[in-house]
Design a protein around this motif. Structure first.
Motif, PDB file in Angstrom:
ATOM      1  N   ARG A  36      15.797   2.148   8.920  1.00 33.28           N
ATOM      2  CA  ARG A  36      14.778   1.488   8.106  1.00 33.28           C
ATOM      3  C   ARG A  36      14.025   2.490   7.238  1.00 33.28           C
ATOM      4  NH1 ARG A  36      12.053  -3.276  11.835  1.00 33.28           N
ATOM      5  NH2 ARG A  36      14.000  -4.119  12.684  1.00 33.28           N
ATOM      6  N   ASP A  37      13.294   1.951   6.284  1.00 31.32           N
ATOM      7  CA  ASP A  37      12.480   2.802   5.411  1.00 31.32           C
ATOM      8  C   ASP A  37      11.059   2.962   5.927  1.00 31.32           C
ATOM      9  OD1 ASP A  37      14.578   3.120   3.575  1.00 31.32           O
ATOM     10  OD2 ASP A  37      14.079   1.222   2.584  1.00 31.32           O
ATOM     11  N   TYR A  38      10.704   2.134   6.891  1.00 32.27           N
ATOM     12  CA  TYR A  38       9.320   2.131   7.368  1.00 32.27           C
ATOM     13  C   TYR A  38       9.263   1.419   8.715  1.00 32.27           C
ATOM     14  CZ  TYR A  38       4.341   0.863   7.643  1.00 32.27           C
ATOM     15  OH  TYR A  38       3.042   0.698   8.052  1.00 32.27           O
ATOM     16  N   GLY A  39       8.316   1.804   9.546  1.00 28.62           N
ATOM     17  CA  GLY A  39       8.066   1.066  10.784  1.00 28.62           C
ATOM     18  C   GLY A  39       8.967   1.448  11.936  1.00 28.62           C
ATOM     19  N   LEU A  40       9.202   0.505  12.814  1.00 27.44           N
ATOM     20  CA  LEU A  40       9.915   0.744  14.063  1.00 27.44           C
ATOM     21  C   LEU A  40      11.234  -0.024  14.111  1.00 27.44           C
ATOM     22  CD1 LEU A  40       6.782   0.310  16.360  1.00 27.44           C
ATOM     23  CD2 LEU A  40       8.069   2.431  16.115  1.00 27.44           C
ATOM     24  N   ASP A  41      12.276   0.670  14.535  1.00 24.44           N
ATOM     25  CA  ASP A  41      13.576   0.046  14.743  1.00 24.44           C
ATOM     26  C   ASP A  41      13.753  -0.174  16.250  1.00 24.44           C
ATOM     27  OD1 ASP A  41      16.207  -0.653  15.098  1.00 24.44           O
ATOM     28  OD2 ASP A  41      17.036   0.954  13.861  1.00 24.44           O
ATOM     29  N   PRO A  42      13.757  -1.420  16.718  1.00 28.35           N
ATOM     30  CA  PRO A  42      13.872  -1.681  18.164  1.00 28.35           C
ATOM     31  C   PRO A  42      15.090  -1.034  18.802  1.00 28.35           C
ATOM     32  CG  PRO A  42      13.279  -3.688  16.989  1.00 28.35           C
ATOM     33  CD  PRO A  42      13.611  -2.664  15.935  1.00 28.35           C
ATOM     34  N   ASP A  43      16.205  -0.980  18.061  1.00 32.02           N
ATOM     35  CA  ASP A  43      17.410  -0.360  18.621  1.00 32.02           C
ATOM     36  C   ASP A  43      17.209   1.134  18.842  1.00 32.02           C
ATOM     37  OD1 ASP A  43      18.787  -2.758  18.669  1.00 32.02           O
ATOM     38  OD2 ASP A  43      19.651  -2.472  16.672  1.00 32.02           O
ATOM     39  N   MET A  44      16.510   1.779  17.915  1.00 33.07           N
ATOM     40  CA  MET A  44      16.275   3.211  18.046  1.00 33.07           C
ATOM     41  C   MET A  44      15.295   3.496  19.178  1.00 33.07           C
ATOM     42  SD  MET A  44      17.443   5.933  16.715  1.00 33.07           S
ATOM     43  CE  MET A  44      17.143   7.592  17.330  1.00 33.07           C
ATOM     44  N   ILE A  45      14.286   2.665  19.308  1.00 33.84           N
ATOM     45  CA  ILE A  45      13.331   2.826  20.408  1.00 33.84           C
ATOM     46  C   ILE A  45      14.057   2.670  21.743  1.00 33.84           C
ATOM     47  CG2 ILE A  45      11.301   1.833  21.540  1.00 33.84           C
ATOM     48  CD1 ILE A  45      10.370   0.992  18.700  1.00 33.84           C
ATOM     49  N   ARG A  46      14.933   1.689  21.808  1.00 36.61           N
ATOM     50  CA  ARG A  46      15.702   1.457  23.035  1.00 36.61           C
ATOM     51  C   ARG A  46      16.597   2.655  23.343  1.00 36.61           C
ATOM     52  NH1 ARG A  46      18.394  -2.571  21.328  1.00 36.61           N
ATOM     53  NH2 ARG A  46      16.581  -3.958  21.461  1.00 36.61           N
ATOM     54  N   GLN A  47      17.198   3.246  22.302  1.00 30.44           N
ATOM     55  CA  GLN A  47      18.077   4.391  22.526  1.00 30.44           C
ATOM     56  C   GLN A  47      17.297   5.578  23.083  1.00 30.44           C
ATOM     57  OE1 GLN A  47      20.614   5.637  19.205  1.00 30.44           O
ATOM     58  NE2 GLN A  47      20.404   7.777  19.852  1.00 30.44           N
ATOM     59  N   VAL A  48      16.129   5.859  22.496  1.00 33.37           N
ATOM     60  CA  VAL A  48      15.319   6.974  22.986  1.00 33.37           C
ATOM     61  C   VAL A  48      14.864   6.698  24.419  1.00 33.37           C
ATOM     62  CG1 VAL A  48      13.203   8.307  22.651  1.00 33.37           C
ATOM     63  CG2 VAL A  48      14.558   7.608  20.660  1.00 33.37           C
ATOM     64  N   ALA A  49      14.473   5.461  24.696  1.00 30.95           N
ATOM     65  CA  ALA A  49      14.054   5.104  26.046  1.00 30.95           C
ATOM     66  C   ALA A  49      15.192   5.295  27.054  1.00 30.95           C
ATOM     67  CB  ALA A  49      13.552   3.654  26.070  1.00 30.95           C
ATOM     68  N   GLU A  50      16.405   4.949  26.658  1.00 27.74           N
ATOM     69  CA  GLU A  50      17.578   5.152  27.525  1.00 27.74           C
ATOM     70  C   GLU A  50      17.769   6.633  27.825  1.00 27.74           C
ATOM     71  OE1 GLU A  50      19.638   3.264  29.104  1.00 27.74           O
ATOM     72  OE2 GLU A  50      19.756   1.289  28.144  1.00 27.74           O
ATOM     73  N   GLU A  51      17.573   7.469  26.791  1.00 26.93           N
ATOM     74  CA  GLU A  51      17.707   8.914  26.981  1.00 26.93           C
ATOM     75  C   GLU A  51      16.697   9.407  28.016  1.00 26.93           C
ATOM     76  OE1 GLU A  51      19.723  11.225  24.843  1.00 26.93           O
ATOM     77  OE2 GLU A  51      20.772   9.334  24.529  1.00 26.93           O
ATOM     78  N   VAL A  52      15.467   8.932  27.880  1.00 26.92           N
ATOM     79  CA  VAL A  52      14.413   9.360  28.798  1.00 26.92           C
ATOM     80  C   VAL A  52      14.713   8.877  30.208  1.00 26.92           C
ATOM     81  CG1 VAL A  52      11.963   9.142  29.364  1.00 26.92           C
ATOM     82  CG2 VAL A  52      12.668   9.486  26.982  1.00 26.92           C
ATOM     83  N   ARG A  53      15.138   7.627  30.340  1.00 25.58           N
ATOM     84  CA  ARG A  53      15.441   7.085  31.665  1.00 25.58           C
ATOM     85  C   ARG A  53      16.526   7.907  32.358  1.00 25.58           C
ATOM     86  NH1 ARG A  53      17.871   1.086  32.762  1.00 25.58           N
ATOM     87  NH2 ARG A  53      19.507   1.928  31.417  1.00 25.58           N
ATOM     88  N   THR A  54      17.548   8.281  31.626  1.00 26.83           N
ATOM     89  CA  THR A  54      18.634   9.068  32.207  1.00 26.83           C
ATOM     90  C   THR A  54      18.131  10.391  32.758  1.00 26.83           C
ATOM     91  OG1 THR A  54      20.242   8.087  30.685  1.00 26.83           O
ATOM     92  CG2 THR A  54      20.858  10.160  31.729  1.00 26.83           C
ATOM     93  N   VAL A  55      17.250  11.048  31.994  1.00 24.11           N
ATOM     94  CA  VAL A  55      16.731  12.350  32.429  1.00 24.11           C
ATOM     95  C   VAL A  55      15.789  12.190  33.620  1.00 24.11           C
ATOM     96  CG1 VAL A  55      15.304  14.321  31.725  1.00 24.11           C
ATOM     97  CG2 VAL A  55      17.086  13.463  30.200  1.00 24.11           C
ATOM     98  N   VAL A  56      14.996  11.138  33.628  1.00 26.11           N
ATOM     99  CA  VAL A  56      14.117  10.879  34.774  1.00 26.11           C
ATOM    100  C   VAL A  56      14.954  10.691  36.038  1.00 26.11           C
ATOM    101  CG1 VAL A  56      12.521   9.193  35.798  1.00 26.11           C
ATOM    102  CG2 VAL A  56      12.205   9.935  33.432  1.00 26.11           C
ATOM    103  N   MET A  58      17.587  12.131  36.706  1.00 27.23           N
ATOM    104  CA  MET A  58      18.085  13.442  37.126  1.00 27.23           C
ATOM    105  C   MET A  58      17.059  14.170  37.990  1.00 27.23           C
ATOM    106  SD  MET A  58      19.737  14.636  33.464  1.00 27.23           S
ATOM    107  CE  MET A  58      20.252  16.273  33.993  1.00 27.23           C
ATOM    108  N   GLY A  59      15.888  13.561  38.164  1.00 28.32           N
ATOM    109  CA  GLY A  59      14.852  14.190  38.964  1.00 28.32           C
ATOM    110  C   GLY A  59      13.887  15.046  38.165  1.00 28.32           C
ATOM    111  N   VAL A  60      13.929  14.899  36.838  1.00 29.61           N
ATOM    112  CA  VAL A  60      13.066  15.692  35.968  1.00 29.61           C
ATOM    113  C   VAL A  60      11.770  14.935  35.690  1.00 29.61           C
ATOM    114  CG1 VAL A  60      12.873  16.832  33.709  1.00 29.61           C
ATOM    115  CG2 VAL A  60      15.086  16.729  34.884  1.00 29.61           C
ATOM    116  N   GLN A  61      10.651  15.630  35.714  1.00 26.66           N
ATOM    117  CA  GLN A  61       9.366  15.045  35.337  1.00 26.66           C
ATOM    118  C   GLN A  61       9.256  15.128  33.814  1.00 26.66           C
ATOM    119  OE1 GLN A  61       6.306  17.130  37.501  1.00 26.66           O
ATOM    120  NE2 GLN A  61       7.269  16.737  39.486  1.00 26.66           N
TER     121      GLN A  61
END
Length: 256
Positions: A36-56, A58-61
């Protein structure tokens, strides 16, 4: 740094585990726009959240700082004639919107999350309290730091380095549009080459603009390695945490 955290800047991960115990992930607001040119892309937010969940898992804070450039950037507001301090406060409010959006995505995935704002707004999130934030992470909650440092004239990069220092993080990971630090913009210069390793002084002397100078100085003073990788490559956050994949690491050490 976090107690009992074994920090290895060689690039190799301990067998079966992540390289660091506690990390801060810095994500630009622009990254959340997706295509997008502006604002929030729900798919991108979901992708970043998935990345964070995976690392969590792994036992990482994990804690996060998210920029606000997808909604409002203070320095651009100032360039258009707005008072710089007022423009920066508007940018800080934009980071709160992004933080709440990321919190919603993470909690839908079952990841317990807290948002702490440097500008108190008790109706929507917690105020920033250092010891409380550390306690949240010790309980495996993801903490998202919003509103920058709470002061105008400081970027969210500086806020990321500051919070990483305050939290005793073992690493500061910057998720960008490219897979590391390059000699020039790889989107504009086909001859640009990627650095595998840099020192803080090299980043400053070469004016590589990975983060602003105050952020680099804070990381250097507190001996926090900075790892730069692409947010657009699925699974890369976890890969970097395991010492794999493409990324650039910035440490006290000179390149070999």
């Amino acid at each position: 740094m976090a107690e009992n955290a074994a920090v290895d800047t060689s690039g190799a991960a301990p067998e079966g585990g992540a390289r660091y115990k506690r990390v801060l992930l810095k994500v630009s607001g622009e990254a959340l726009m997706g295509q997008r040119d502006y604002g929030l892309d729900p798919d991108m937010i979901r992708q970043v959240a998935e990345e964070v969940r995976t690392v969590v898992r792994m036992g990482v804070q994990v804690c996060l700082v998210i920029g606000g450039g997808n909604i409002f950037r203070g320095i651009k507001g100032a360039a258009s004639g707005m008072e710089r301090a007022s423009a920066d406060y508007m940018g800080m409010l934009a980071t709160v919107i992004n933080a709440l959006s990321m919190q919603s995505a993470l909690e839908r995935m079952g990841v317990s999350t807290r948002v702490q704002s440097a500008i108190p707004m008790s109706s929507v999130c917690e105020p920033y309290i250092r010891r409380r934030a550390i306690r949240h992470m010790e309980k495996s909650r993801v903490v998202i730091f919003a509103a920058g440092t709470g002061n105008p004239f400081f970027t969210t990069d500086t806020a990321a380095a500051l919070r990483a220092s305050e939290m005793g993080c073992d690493g500061l990971l910057k998720a960008t549009q490219v897979d590391g630090v390059y000699t020039a913009d790889p989107k504009k210069d086909p001859n640009a080459t990627r650095y595998e390793r840099l020192s803080y002084l090299e980043v400053l002397s070469k004016d590589l603009q990975v983060m602003d100078a105050s952020a680099i100085a804070l990381a250097r003073e507190n001996h926090i390695p900075i790892l730069v990788f692409s947010i657009h490559t699925p699974g890369m956050f976890a890969e970097v945490m395991a010492g794999k994949g493409k990324f650039t690491i910035i440490t006290d050490e000179e390149r070999e």
